[in-house]
Design a protein around this motif. Structure first.
Motif, mmCIF file in Angstrom:
data_model
loop_
_atom_site.group_PDB
_atom_site.id
_atom_site.type_symbol
_atom_site.label_atom_id
_atom_site.label_comp_id
_atom_site.label_asym_id
_atom_site.label_seq_id
_atom_site.Cartn_x
_atom_site.Cartn_y
_atom_site.Cartn_z
ATOM 1 N N MET A 61 -12.748 -5.280 -4.340
ATOM 2 C CA MET A 61 -12.128 -6.485 -4.353
ATOM 3 C C MET A 61 -13.185 -7.474 -3.873
ATOM 4 S SD MET A 61 -8.204 -6.412 -3.031
ATOM 5 C CE MET A 61 -8.615 -5.109 -1.688
ATOM 6 N N GLN A 62 -14.185 -7.234 -2.913
ATOM 7 C CA GLN A 62 -15.239 -7.893 -2.358
ATOM 8 C C GLN A 62 -16.371 -8.275 -3.629
ATOM 9 O OE1 GLN A 62 -16.677 -5.799 0.868
ATOM 10 N NE2 GLN A 62 -14.879 -6.245 2.293
ATOM 11 N N ASP A 63 -16.615 -7.028 -4.242
ATOM 12 C CA ASP A 63 -17.654 -7.267 -5.413
ATOM 13 C C ASP A 63 -17.025 -8.128 -6.294
ATOM 14 O OD1 ASP A 63 -19.077 -5.476 -3.942
ATOM 15 O OD2 ASP A 63 -18.672 -3.819 -5.153
ATOM 16 N N LYS A 64 -15.899 -8.054 -6.877
ATOM 17 C CA LYS A 64 -15.295 -8.842 -7.989
ATOM 18 C C LYS A 64 -15.011 -10.133 -7.418
ATOM 19 C CE LYS A 64 -15.397 -5.600 -10.695
ATOM 20 N NZ LYS A 64 -16.361 -5.483 -11.896
ATOM 21 N N ASP A 65 -14.699 -10.491 -6.155
ATOM 22 C CA ASP A 65 -14.597 -11.983 -5.755
ATOM 23 C C ASP A 65 -16.019 -12.294 -6.102
ATOM 24 O OD1 ASP A 65 -13.098 -13.914 -4.854
ATOM 25 O OD2 ASP A 65 -14.018 -13.522 -2.916
ATOM 26 N N GLN A 66 -17.090 -11.874 -5.423
ATOM 27 C CA GLN A 66 -18.508 -12.463 -5.283
ATOM 28 C C GLN A 66 -18.758 -12.624 -7.043
ATOM 29 O OE1 GLN A 66 -21.269 -10.332 -3.430
ATOM 30 N NE2 GLN A 66 -22.854 -11.645 -3.900
ATOM 31 N N LEU A 67 -18.434 -11.623 -7.805
ATOM 32 C CA LEU A 67 -18.956 -11.886 -9.300
ATOM 33 C C LEU A 67 -18.039 -12.812 -9.867
ATOM 34 C CD1 LEU A 67 -20.228 -10.692 -11.724
ATOM 35 C CD2 LEU A 67 -18.345 -8.835 -12.110
ATOM 36 N N THR A 68 -16.745 -13.229 -9.565
ATOM 37 C CA THR A 68 -16.018 -14.126 -10.112
ATOM 38 C C THR A 68 -16.425 -15.502 -9.828
ATOM 39 O OG1 THR A 68 -14.035 -12.884 -9.932
ATOM 40 C CG2 THR A 68 -13.619 -15.276 -10.139
ATOM 41 N N HIS A 69 -16.886 -15.830 -8.506
ATOM 42 C CA HIS A 69 -17.416 -17.077 -8.142
ATOM 43 C C HIS A 69 -18.875 -17.420 -8.938
ATOM 44 C CE1 HIS A 69 -14.661 -18.165 -5.119
ATOM 45 N NE2 HIS A 69 -14.572 -16.894 -4.571
ATOM 46 N N GLN A 70 -19.682 -16.423 -8.773
ATOM 47 C CA GLN A 70 -20.781 -16.450 -9.586
ATOM 48 C C GLN A 70 -20.678 -16.742 -10.980
ATOM 49 O OE1 GLN A 70 -23.425 -13.109 -8.909
ATOM 50 N NE2 GLN A 70 -25.133 -13.931 -10.186
ATOM 51 N N THR A 71 -19.866 -16.156 -11.557
ATOM 52 C CA THR A 71 -19.714 -16.228 -13.357
ATOM 53 C C THR A 71 -18.952 -17.713 -13.506
ATOM 54 O OG1 THR A 71 -19.157 -14.002 -13.307
ATOM 55 C CG2 THR A 71 -18.427 -15.360 -15.053
ATOM 56 N N LEU A 120 -8.799 5.919 -3.137
ATOM 57 C CA LEU A 120 -8.601 4.676 -3.918
ATOM 58 C C LEU A 120 -8.463 3.625 -3.024
ATOM 59 C CD1 LEU A 120 -7.871 3.591 -6.629
ATOM 60 C CD2 LEU A 120 -5.385 4.093 -6.295
ATOM 61 N N ASN A 121 -7.907 3.459 -1.918
ATOM 62 C CA ASN A 121 -7.647 2.323 -1.033
ATOM 63 C C ASN A 121 -9.281 1.982 -0.608
ATOM 64 O OD1 ASN A 121 -5.046 2.365 -1.172
ATOM 65 N ND2 ASN A 121 -4.785 3.950 0.617
ATOM 66 N N GLU A 122 -10.047 2.734 0.056
ATOM 67 C CA GLU A 122 -11.366 2.551 0.244
ATOM 68 C C GLU A 122 -12.094 1.594 -0.980
ATOM 69 O OE1 GLU A 122 -13.131 5.937 1.811
ATOM 70 O OE2 GLU A 122 -11.701 6.167 3.676
ATOM 71 N N ASP A 123 -12.054 2.234 -2.011
ATOM 72 C CA ASP A 123 -12.886 1.890 -3.038
ATOM 73 C C ASP A 123 -12.275 0.647 -3.633
ATOM 74 O OD1 ASP A 123 -14.154 4.020 -3.247
ATOM 75 O OD2 ASP A 123 -13.087 5.142 -5.018
ATOM 76 N N SER A 124 -10.917 0.284 -3.479
ATOM 77 C CA SER A 124 -10.412 -0.941 -3.761
ATOM 78 C C SER A 124 -10.873 -2.085 -2.807
ATOM 79 C CB SER A 124 -8.859 -0.920 -3.652
ATOM 80 O OG SER A 124 -8.281 0.271 -4.850
ATOM 81 N N LEU A 125 -10.863 -1.742 -1.632
ATOM 82 C CA LEU A 125 -11.487 -2.892 -0.653
ATOM 83 C C LEU A 125 -12.932 -3.156 -1.056
ATOM 84 C CD1 LEU A 125 -10.352 -1.761 2.740
ATOM 85 C CD2 LEU A 125 -9.243 -3.404 1.389
ATOM 86 N N ARG A 126 -13.657 -2.283 -1.529
ATOM 87 C CA ARG A 126 -15.046 -2.802 -1.621
ATOM 88 C C ARG A 126 -15.271 -3.371 -3.184
ATOM 89 N NH1 ARG A 126 -16.086 2.562 0.090
ATOM 90 N NH2 ARG A 126 -16.037 3.336 -2.062
#
Length: 487
Positions: free
Chosen positions: A126-136, A118-124
């Motif tokens: 957070m990065q994906d969602k941060d990029q998606l948030t800026h794009q959205t 869960l920790n490893e997946d959470s880091l990936r």
């Protein structure tokens, strides 16, 4: 009787032997029952109460009476007390204890493994969602900018159409006021025509005739009322059209107001940034779908409002053209009818005056004839009075000769002469009286004719006075500009 306990593991579940009585023969068994299921380790307050099974049999009092007492009622032994069963509850086994510990170890290892992944997946994530948030957020900003452009376009269209609609509405209100003024202006000549009809109802006798004047007056009243009704109906249609125009105006103003509010809100939202003041959490707002339209229906709504306003303006222009034509036609019709009625009045007055002059001539001749007839009546009365004395003399002679005695009462020549004289004078009197009655009847006819002539003269004078009075009332008539609504 035999008593059975609660649980199957109890030591006393088997049949109990009696030491006092011989073993009875079983005769019947009650219905089976089932125990309630409980989870391991849980007991309720009434768990000490067993599900009882009873087996009933007849027990004789002694061995000698065993055969005779088989059909007797069974005897019930005393019940086992609950305190005896307090140590008979079930307990966990060691096997259950070891199994529970093993399950706990395996669960702990599984949780640690899951936490690492869960920790490893959470880091990936957070990065994906941060990029998606800026794009959205960028896409949303561009959409808001495009939306502002669309709102500006429809605002300009709505403003332009609203100005044209207001101009057309003011022109239509002017046409309505002209119609109302023209209808009110036609009210005065209508009252004059009605007053003329009411005055002519005061004519007497044979002069109360349905002549050309009355026909023209009735036509004039009907025409004025018809013209007023046409103008009022047209004004009513204009009222309805004004209501439609106001509805269209209200729709445009409301749409324009909504566009202004939406433009202000969207502009405010467009200028919001992550560092802006006034941003906050509104939990659950994304789950509330308060939208009532989509971009297609949103644009169609404003387009429908503009089209509705254009249709209202087109109908308003048609009504204004119809108003102009109606006012011109009504003015011409009323003037023509007014002129025809005045001409009929002039002819009728001349005809009535001529008839009155002729009646006066006949009245003068009738008065002369009445004078002559009265003289004849006076002469006849004198002649009748002159015949009364000779009649009295002849009748007196006859009465005197009736007193002759006995045979002297002779029907002689003087008797015949006297009787003939009486009859002759009496016939003369009857003839003179008949002629006097005829003269008196003729005089009455002449007097009646004189009264009729005088009455007819008064009728003609009254009719002539009424018609002249009506003509004096009809000297004025509204001008053409006033009849078409200009004041």
């Amino acid at each position: 009787m035999e008593f059975l306990g609660t649980t199957q593991t109890a030591s006393y579940c088997g049949p109990k032997k009696s030491y006092l009585f011989p073993e009875p023969v079983s005769t019947s068994t009650t219905q089976d029952s089932y125990q309630s299921y409980y989870l391991p380790g849980y007991r309720y307050l009434n768990t000490w109460r067993p599900s009882l099974f009873y087996r009933v049999s007849a027990v004789p009092t002694n061995s000698d009476e065993q055969g005779n007492m088989r059909n007797c009622a069974p005897l019930r032994p005393p019940t086992i007390l609950p305190s005896v069963r307090s140590a008979l509850y079930a307990r966990y086994s060691p096997r259950d204890w070891y199994r529970a510990n093993t399950v706990q170890y395996k669960g702990s290892e599984s949780c640690r493994h899951w936490a690492g992944r869960l920790n490893e997946d959470s880091l990936r994530l957070m990065q994906d969602k941060d990029q998606l948030t800026h794009q959205t957020q960028d896409n949303t900003g561009r959409s808001l900018g495009q939306r502002l452009s669309d709102i500006d376009f429809w605002r300009s269209e709505l403003t332009y159409e609203l100005e044209r609609l207001l101009t057309e509405t003011r022109a239509l209100e002017t046409s309505k006021r002209r119609l109302e003024c023209a209808a009110d202006e036609a009210q005065r000549p209508l009252k004059v025509a009605l007053e003329c009809l009411y005055n002519r109802e005061k004519r007497m006798g044979i002069d109360l005739v349905h002549d050309d004047v009355e026909k023209n007056l009735i036509q004039e009243v009907d025409l004025f009322k018809s013209c007023q009704e046409r103008m009022r109906k047209l004004a009513g249609r204009i009222d309805q059209q004004l209501c439609i125009n106001r509805d269209a105006q209200h729709a445009l103003e409301r749409d324009l107001s909504d566009k202004n509010s939406a433009h202000f809100i969207d502009e405010k939202c467009y200028n919001l940034r992550n560092t802006s003041d006034g941003i906050s959490y509104y939990h659950g707002v994304e789950k509330i779908d308060g939208t009532v339209s989509v971009p297609e229906t949103w644009a169609k709504f404003s387009d429908d409002n503009i089209r509705h306003s254009q249709n209202a303006r087109a109908n308003s222009m048609k009504l204004r053209e119809e108003t102009e034509n109606t006012l011109e036609n009504v003015s011409e019709e009323m003037w023509k009818q007014f002129t025809d009625t005045n001409l009929a009045f002039t002819n009728r007055i001349a005809e009535t005056a001529d008839t009155k002059n002729k009646l006066q001539t006949h009245l003068a001749k009738t008065l002369q004839e009445i004078f002559q007839t009265e003289n004849t009546i006076m002469l006849l009365e004198r002649a009748i009075m002159a015949k009364e004395c000779p009649l009295k003399v002849a009748q007196t002679r006859l009465e005197g000769r009736t007193r002759r005695p006995n045979v002297e009462l002779c029907r002689d020549i003087p008797q015949f002469k006297l009787v003939n004289e009486v009859f002759t004078i009496d016939d003369t009197l009857q003839t003179l009286k008949l002629r006097l009655r005829e003269a008196q009847d003729t005089l009455q006819l002449l007097v009646l004719n004189k009264a009729r002539l005088e009455h007819d003269l008064s009728v003609k004078a009254n009719s002539l006075f009424i018609d002249k009075k009506c003509m004096d009332m009809r000297k004025t008539f509204p001008s053409t500009p006033r009849l078409v609504g200009y004041t």
